[in-house]
Scaffold this motif. Sequence first.
Motif, mmCIF file in Angstrom:
data_model
loop_
_atom_site.group_PDB
_atom_site.id
_atom_site.type_symbol
_atom_site.label_atom_id
_atom_site.label_comp_id
_atom_site.label_asym_id
_atom_site.label_seq_id
_atom_site.Cartn_x
_atom_site.Cartn_y
_atom_site.Cartn_z
ATOM 1 N N LYS A 37 1.289 10.899 -4.140
ATOM 2 C CA LYS A 37 0.694 12.241 -4.086
ATOM 3 C C LYS A 37 -0.518 12.391 -5.006
ATOM 4 N N ASN A 38 -1.448 13.234 -4.549
ATOM 5 C CA ASN A 38 -2.578 13.704 -5.373
ATOM 6 C C ASN A 38 -3.390 12.560 -5.981
ATOM 7 N N GLN A 39 -3.718 11.584 -5.164
ATOM 8 C CA GLN A 39 -4.475 10.431 -5.627
ATOM 9 C C GLN A 39 -5.837 10.377 -4.942
ATOM 10 N N LYS A 40 -6.761 9.648 -5.541
ATOM 11 C CA LYS A 40 -8.067 9.473 -4.922
ATOM 12 C C LYS A 40 -7.926 8.668 -3.636
ATOM 13 N N THR A 41 -8.804 8.967 -2.679
ATOM 14 C CA THR A 41 -8.722 8.359 -1.358
ATOM 15 C C THR A 41 -8.771 6.837 -1.415
ATOM 16 N N ASN A 42 -9.642 6.286 -2.259
ATOM 17 C CA ASN A 42 -9.773 4.829 -2.310
ATOM 18 C C ASN A 42 -8.498 4.165 -2.825
ATOM 19 N N LYS A 43 -7.819 4.820 -3.781
ATOM 20 C CA LYS A 43 -6.567 4.262 -4.293
ATOM 21 C C LYS A 43 -5.470 4.322 -3.232
ATOM 22 N N SER A 44 -5.395 5.460 -2.533
ATOM 23 C CA SER A 44 -4.377 5.607 -1.485
ATOM 24 C C SER A 44 -4.589 4.582 -0.379
ATOM 25 N N PHE A 45 -5.853 4.376 -0.017
ATOM 26 C CA PHE A 45 -6.167 3.424 1.049
ATOM 27 C C PHE A 45 -5.817 1.999 0.631
ATOM 28 N N ALA A 46 -6.197 1.636 -0.567
ATOM 29 C CA ALA A 46 -5.921 0.278 -1.053
ATOM 30 C C ALA A 46 -4.416 0.028 -1.128
ATOM 31 N N LEU A 47 -3.678 1.018 -1.625
ATOM 32 C CA LEU A 47 -2.224 0.875 -1.719
ATOM 33 C C LEU A 47 -1.610 0.775 -0.331
ATOM 34 N N ALA A 48 -2.033 1.635 0.570
ATOM 35 C CA ALA A 48 -1.471 1.639 1.922
ATOM 36 C C ALA A 48 -1.715 0.305 2.623
ATOM 37 N N GLU A 49 -2.899 -0.244 2.458
ATOM 38 C CA GLU A 49 -3.200 -1.540 3.076
ATOM 39 C C GLU A 49 -2.291 -2.638 2.521
ATOM 40 N N CYS A 55 5.089 -4.888 4.298
ATOM 41 C CA CYS A 55 6.093 -4.498 5.287
ATOM 42 C C CYS A 55 6.047 -5.402 6.512
ATOM 43 N N GLU A 56 4.869 -5.835 6.888
ATOM 44 C CA GLU A 56 4.773 -6.799 7.993
ATOM 45 C C GLU A 56 5.442 -8.116 7.616
ATOM 46 N N GLU A 57 5.233 -8.543 6.378
ATOM 47 C CA GLU A 57 5.823 -9.799 5.900
ATOM 48 C C GLU A 57 7.346 -9.730 5.914
ATOM 49 N N TYR A 58 7.886 -8.539 5.539
ATOM 50 C CA TYR A 58 9.338 -8.375 5.452
ATOM 51 C C TYR A 58 9.944 -7.785 6.728
ATOM 52 N N LEU A 59 9.122 -7.591 7.763
ATOM 53 C CA LEU A 59 9.573 -7.002 9.032
ATOM 54 C C LEU A 59 10.225 -5.641 8.816
ATOM 55 N N ALA A 60 9.612 -4.842 7.938
ATOM 56 C CA ALA A 60 10.128 -3.509 7.608
ATOM 57 C C ALA A 60 9.274 -2.425 8.253
ATOM 58 N N ASN A 61 9.896 -1.308 8.569
ATOM 59 C CA ASN A 61 9.150 -0.148 9.048
ATOM 60 C C ASN A 61 8.339 0.454 7.905
ATOM 61 N N PHE A 62 7.117 0.860 8.211
ATOM 62 C CA PHE A 62 6.226 1.420 7.202
ATOM 63 C C PHE A 62 5.751 2.809 7.633
ATOM 64 N N ILE A 63 6.188 3.811 6.892
ATOM 65 C CA ILE A 63 5.847 5.208 7.160
ATOM 66 C C ILE A 63 5.022 5.752 6.005
ATOM 67 N N ILE A 64 3.981 6.486 6.315
ATOM 68 C CA ILE A 64 3.154 7.104 5.285
ATOM 69 C C ILE A 64 3.488 8.582 5.174
ATOM 70 N N ASN A 65 3.675 9.038 3.960
ATOM 71 C CA ASN A 65 3.981 10.441 3.715
ATOM 72 C C ASN A 65 2.722 11.296 3.826
ATOM 73 N N ASP A 66 2.765 12.323 4.630
ATOM 74 C CA ASP A 66 1.747 13.382 4.721
ATOM 75 C C ASP A 66 0.461 13.023 5.467
ATOM 76 N N ASP A 67 -0.133 11.893 5.162
ATOM 77 C CA ASP A 67 -1.514 11.626 5.571
ATOM 78 C C ASP A 67 -1.589 10.979 6.956
ATOM 79 N N VAL A 68 -1.748 11.813 7.966
ATOM 80 C CA VAL A 68 -1.776 11.347 9.353
ATOM 81 C C VAL A 68 -2.957 10.423 9.606
ATOM 82 N N HIS A 69 -4.128 10.772 9.081
ATOM 83 C CA HIS A 69 -5.327 9.985 9.352
ATOM 84 C C HIS A 69 -5.283 8.623 8.656
ATOM 85 N N LEU A 70 -4.664 8.570 7.484
ATOM 86 C CA LEU A 70 -4.484 7.279 6.819
ATOM 87 C C LEU A 70 -3.524 6.415 7.629
ATOM 88 N N ALA A 71 -2.442 7.025 8.115
ATOM 89 C CA ALA A 71 -1.483 6.289 8.946
ATOM 90 C C ALA A 71 -2.164 5.731 10.190
#
Length: 212
Positions: A37-49, A55-71
């Motif tokens: 929550k409440n983070q700069k866009t570049n940090k959120s993007f880097a973390l999400a990537e 999650c791909e490596e571990y074959l896990a589902n990956f859901i993003i909280n709140d941010d539809v466009h980032l998802a």
Amino acid sequence: MYNKLQYISQGDTVKEQLYNIHQALDHGCDWIQLRFKNQKTNKSFALAEAVHFLCEEYLANFIINDDVHLAEHIAADGVHLGLTDMSIIEARAVLGNTKIIGATANTLEDVLSHINNGCDYIGLGPYQFTKTKANLSPILGLRGYQSILNQLNPKQKETPIYAIGGITLENVDELVATGIHGIAVSGIITHSDHKSKIITELNEKLYSHVII
């Protein structure tokens, strides 16, 4: 059907988030909801990537909280919407029909609205007080869950409902007995010194119950 155990990430920095998520994955979690929550866009993007890669490596589902466009941008498996976030219908228009859209609920009215609007699962809570989330909605407790679930018809119950909010290992049996599909947890895994053990025990409790 969706996994019965969801891990909601914790951490004030990208480094803390990545560590906690990697630990959860490494010890058996296969559903990650990124909450940063409440983070700069570049940090959120880097973390999400980075989390997407994990999650791909571990074959896990990956859901993003709140941010539809980032998802949408990083092609996550889906998004979880809070009560004041973008509507389910708007999110579906952005993400399409193949992505998972979850939504937060606190009342029967919330649950029915989300089901009618086509959400894929519901996070219903809080079960009890938790420090993980600020500005908590009214506490539901066991009676609250049972009351809401008892008022749903069989068709409505096809939408998986997860209990969330301050859940401990000792709470799981009684929560599952209400008819919920699963639980979403955070601190119980993040702060555990025996993550494999707690994740195994949670899954054993969640998957040992058969609701008829």
